[in-house]
Write a protein that holds these residues in place. Structure first.
Motif, mmCIF file in Angstrom:
data_model
loop_
_atom_site.group_PDB
_atom_site.id
_atom_site.type_symbol
_atom_site.label_atom_id
_atom_site.label_comp_id
_atom_site.label_asym_id
_atom_site.label_seq_id
_atom_site.Cartn_x
_atom_site.Cartn_y
_atom_site.Cartn_z
ATOM 1 N N ALA A 1 0.865 -1.173 0.000
ATOM 2 C CA ALA A 1 0.000 0.000 0.000
ATOM 3 C C ALA A 1 0.906 1.229 0.000
ATOM 4 O O ALA A 1 2.136 1.108 0.075
ATOM 5 C CB ALA A 1 -0.907 -0.011 1.224
ATOM 6 N N PHE A 2 0.321 2.417 -0.067
ATOM 7 C CA PHE A 2 1.117 3.631 -0.222
ATOM 8 C C PHE A 2 0.680 4.718 0.742
ATOM 9 O O PHE A 2 -0.471 4.762 1.186
ATOM 10 C CB PHE A 2 1.003 4.170 -1.653
ATOM 11 C CG PHE A 2 1.598 3.259 -2.690
ATOM 12 C CD1 PHE A 2 2.938 3.361 -3.033
ATOM 13 C CD2 PHE A 2 0.816 2.294 -3.309
ATOM 14 C CE1 PHE A 2 3.487 2.514 -3.976
ATOM 15 C CE2 PHE A 2 1.359 1.440 -4.243
ATOM 16 C CZ PHE A 2 2.700 1.553 -4.584
ATOM 17 N N ILE A 3 1.626 5.596 1.037
ATOM 18 C CA ILE A 3 1.324 6.862 1.687
ATOM 19 C C ILE A 3 1.180 7.892 0.582
ATOM 20 O O ILE A 3 2.077 8.040 -0.249
ATOM 21 C CB ILE A 3 2.448 7.264 2.658
ATOM 22 C CG1 ILE A 3 2.593 6.215 3.773
ATOM 23 C CG2 ILE A 3 2.184 8.641 3.250
ATOM 24 C CD1 ILE A 3 3.769 6.454 4.687
ATOM 25 N N ALA A 4 0.056 8.593 0.541
ATOM 26 C CA ALA A 4 -0.222 9.524 -0.555
ATOM 27 C C ALA A 4 -0.672 10.868 -0.009
ATOM 28 O O ALA A 4 -1.233 10.958 1.089
ATOM 29 C CB ALA A 4 -1.304 8.955 -1.475
ATOM 30 N N HIS A 5 -0.435 11.905 -0.793
ATOM 31 C CA HIS A 5 -0.864 13.248 -0.412
ATOM 32 C C HIS A 5 -2.381 13.335 -0.433
ATOM 33 O O HIS A 5 -3.041 12.770 -1.301
ATOM 34 C CB HIS A 5 -0.263 14.275 -1.379
ATOM 35 C CG HIS A 5 -0.402 15.680 -0.921
ATOM 36 N ND1 HIS A 5 -1.568 16.410 -1.100
ATOM 37 C CD2 HIS A 5 0.448 16.501 -0.267
ATOM 38 C CE1 HIS A 5 -1.411 17.611 -0.580
ATOM 39 N NE2 HIS A 5 -0.201 17.702 -0.072
#
Length: 230
Positions: free
Chosen positions: A73-77
Motif C-alpha cells: 500500500a502507499f502513503i499519498a498526499h
C-alpha cells in the motif's frame, strides 16, 4: 483498463470478508502496469511481506508497478482525496492519506502510518514528495519516518530504486505537464516500457537511529545504486 476494473471489483468484495490482505488490488494493479506496457524486472534481496519501502518517484507508473510486484500500500498526499473516483480506488488498496504540508497534524499522520503498518503489512512512501526527472534525486522529507522510530522497529525498512533505463526522461512526469496529458502520452506508446525494481539492502539499526538518519541513509543507498548503473 475499465474491463479489468469491472472484472476485479466483484472478486474484491467477494473476498473482502475472508481475508485481511485482499489480493485483488495487487492483481489489478499488476495488470494495469502490464496494459500500460510496463515490463518489470526485479533485482536484489527480496523483501519480507511486512516491509516499509522508501522509493524514488518518477511516474504514476511507479504505483501499479511497485504494488503489483510487492503488494504494498502507499502513503499519498491528501490532495488525491478531492478526486472522488481516484480516492475510492486508492482506498481499495489501503492507501494512507496524509497532509504533508500541515505541520500541525504530523503527530496524527504518524499514528495513521503506524496503524497501517500493523494492519496492512507492506507500506511504501515516496519521500521526495513529488516526481522527479528520474536522473537525480530530490531531497527526502523525513517527518513520516518518525512512525518507525520505536513501535515499528521490528519491521524492515528497505530502499528501492525504480529505474526506467534509457526511457527515463520520456517516462518521467516532471515539470508542468498535466497529469492527463502525461498518462495519454504514455498509453499511446507502441514500445514497451522496461522497469527494473532494485531492492537494496534493508537499513541497519544504526541507519535507523532517527527519522533524519533513515531518510539520509535511504537516499544515499538509492543514489549510490543510480551512480553505479549510469
Amino acid at each position: 483498463m475499465l474491463a479489468v476494473l469491472m472484472a476485479c471489483l466483484p472478486l474484491y468484495y467477494l473476498l473482502r470478508p475472508f481475508t485481511a490482505h485482499n489480493p485483488v488490488p495487487r492483481w489489478f494493479l499488476r495488470t494495469i502496469a502490464a496494459i500500460a506496457g510496463v515490463h518489470i524486472r526485479t533485482r536484489g534481496p527480496r523483501p519480507a511481506r511486512r516491509t516499509f519501502f522508501i522509493a524514488n518517484h518518477v511516474s504514476w507508473l511507479d504505483i501499479p508497478a511497485l504494488a503489483g510486484a510487492t503488494g504494498t500500500a502507499f502513503i499519498a498526499h491528501d490532495g488525491l482525496t478531492e478526486i472522488g473516483p481516484l480516492r475510492w480506488l486508492c482506498e481499495l488498496n489501503d492507501t494512507v492519506f496524509v497532509a504533508r504540508h500541515d505541520r500541525r497534524s504530523v503527530a496524527a499522520q504518524i499514528e495513521q502510518v503506524r496503524a497501517a503498518l500493523r494492519e496492512t503489512g507492506a507500506l511504501a512512501v515516496f519521500p521526495e514528495g513529488t516526481t522527479s526527472n528520474g536522473t537525480e534525486l530530490l531531497p527526502f522529507k523525513s517527518s513520516l519516518l518518525s512512525a518507525l522510530d520505536t513501535e515499528a522497529d521490528h519491521i524492515p525498512v528497505q530502499p528501492i530504486w525504480l529505474d526506467y533505463g534509457p526511457e527515463t526522461r520520456g517516462i518521467a512526469w516532471a515539470g508542468t505537464e498535466p497529469g492527463l496529458d502525461n498518462a495519454l502520452r504514455i498509453l499511446a506508446r507502441w514500445r514497451p516500457i522496461g522497469l527494473t525494481i532494485t531492492y537494496l539492502q534493508p537499513l541497519s539499526q544504526d541507519e535507523r537511529a532517527n527519522r533524519k538518519t533513515m531518510a539520509q541513509a535511504a537516499r544515499c543507498a538509492i543514489a549510490s545504486a543510480m551512480a553505479r548503473c549510469r
